[in-house]
Write a protein that holds these residues in place. Structure first.
Motif, short mmCIF file in Angstrom:
data_model
loop_
_atom_site.label_atom_id
_atom_site.label_comp_id
_atom_site.label_asym_id
_atom_site.label_seq_id
_atom_site.Cartn_x
_atom_site.Cartn_y
_atom_site.Cartn_z
N ALA A 6 0.82 -1.22 0.00
CA ALA A 6 0.00 0.00 0.00
C ALA A 6 0.85 1.26 0.00
CB ALA A 6 -0.94 -0.01 1.19
N SER A 7 2.11 1.16 0.41
CA SER A 7 3.00 2.33 0.41
C SER A 7 3.52 2.69 -0.98
CB SER A 7 4.18 2.08 1.34
OG SER A 7 4.93 0.96 0.90
N VAL A 10 0.67 5.70 -5.98
CA VAL A 10 -0.31 5.48 -7.06
C VAL A 10 -0.08 6.59 -8.07
CG1 VAL A 10 -2.74 5.32 -7.66
CG2 VAL A 10 -1.92 4.39 -5.49
N PRO A 92 -2.94 -2.33 -4.59
CA PRO A 92 -3.02 -2.25 -3.12
C PRO A 92 -4.41 -1.79 -2.67
CG PRO A 92 -1.03 -1.16 -3.94
CD PRO A 92 -1.88 -1.48 -5.14
N ASP A 93 -4.72 -2.10 -1.44
CA ASP A 93 -6.03 -1.78 -0.88
C ASP A 93 -6.07 -0.33 -0.39
OD1 ASP A 93 -8.61 -2.03 0.02
OD2 ASP A 93 -8.08 -3.13 1.84
N THR A 94 -6.02 0.59 -1.37
CA THR A 94 -6.16 2.01 -1.06
C THR A 94 -7.23 2.58 -1.99
OG1 THR A 94 -4.52 2.82 -2.64
CG2 THR A 94 -3.70 2.18 -0.44
N ASP A 95 -7.88 3.65 -1.57
CA ASP A 95 -8.93 4.25 -2.40
C ASP A 95 -8.39 4.72 -3.74
OD1 ASP A 95 -10.77 3.76 -0.40
OD2 ASP A 95 -10.75 5.82 0.37
N ALA A 96 -7.21 5.36 -3.74
CA ALA A 96 -6.64 5.87 -4.99
C ALA A 96 -6.33 4.74 -5.96
CB ALA A 96 -5.38 6.69 -4.71
N ALA A 97 -5.72 3.67 -5.47
CA ALA A 97 -5.37 2.54 -6.33
C ALA A 97 -6.63 1.85 -6.86
CB ALA A 97 -4.49 1.55 -5.57
N LYS A 98 -7.63 1.69 -6.00
CA LYS A 98 -8.88 1.05 -6.43
C LYS A 98 -9.59 1.89 -7.50
CE LYS A 98 -9.88 -1.47 -2.19
NZ LYS A 98 -10.84 -1.61 -1.09
#
Length: 108
Positions: A6-7, A10, A92-98
């Protein structure tokens, strides 16, 4: 398929790419028009399914490698099974990546 942590930033950087963003989108459209049979959501991400016509696996692998080079937060796996080429993508499980994954899923 290994999903980056997640780090991982993005961000997409095509400054070293051999194609432009518009050329890349045109290539996706051409690949999808030529061989895409389905797209689906999977537990960790999405999957594009293509006919395993001659040259399609190499085309998908090349495009996936170029996409990974400019967008390192993507995890990709390309496999051939049951007469089809499968391109799995996860982030990764982040809002931006999703959000970027959703845009990728919606490519036409």
């Amino acid at each position: 398929m290994q999903i980056p942590p997640a780090s991982t930033p993005v961000a997409c950087d095509m400054s070293n790419a051999r194609d432009t963003p518009e050329e890349r989108l045109t290539e996706y459209r051409r690949l999808f028009a030529t061989a895409l049979t389905a797209r689906e959501r999977t537990g960790p991400g999405i999957r594009f399914r293509f006919r395993a016509d001659p040259g399609v696996e190499e085309w998908v692998r090349d495009l996936a490698a170029r996409e990974k080079a400019c967008c390192p937060f993507f995890g990709f796996a390309v496999t051939v099974e049951g007469g089809e080429v499968r391109w799995d993508a996860a982030v990764p499980d982040t809002d931006a990546a999703k959000a970027v994954l959703e845009d990728f899923y919606a490519l036409t």
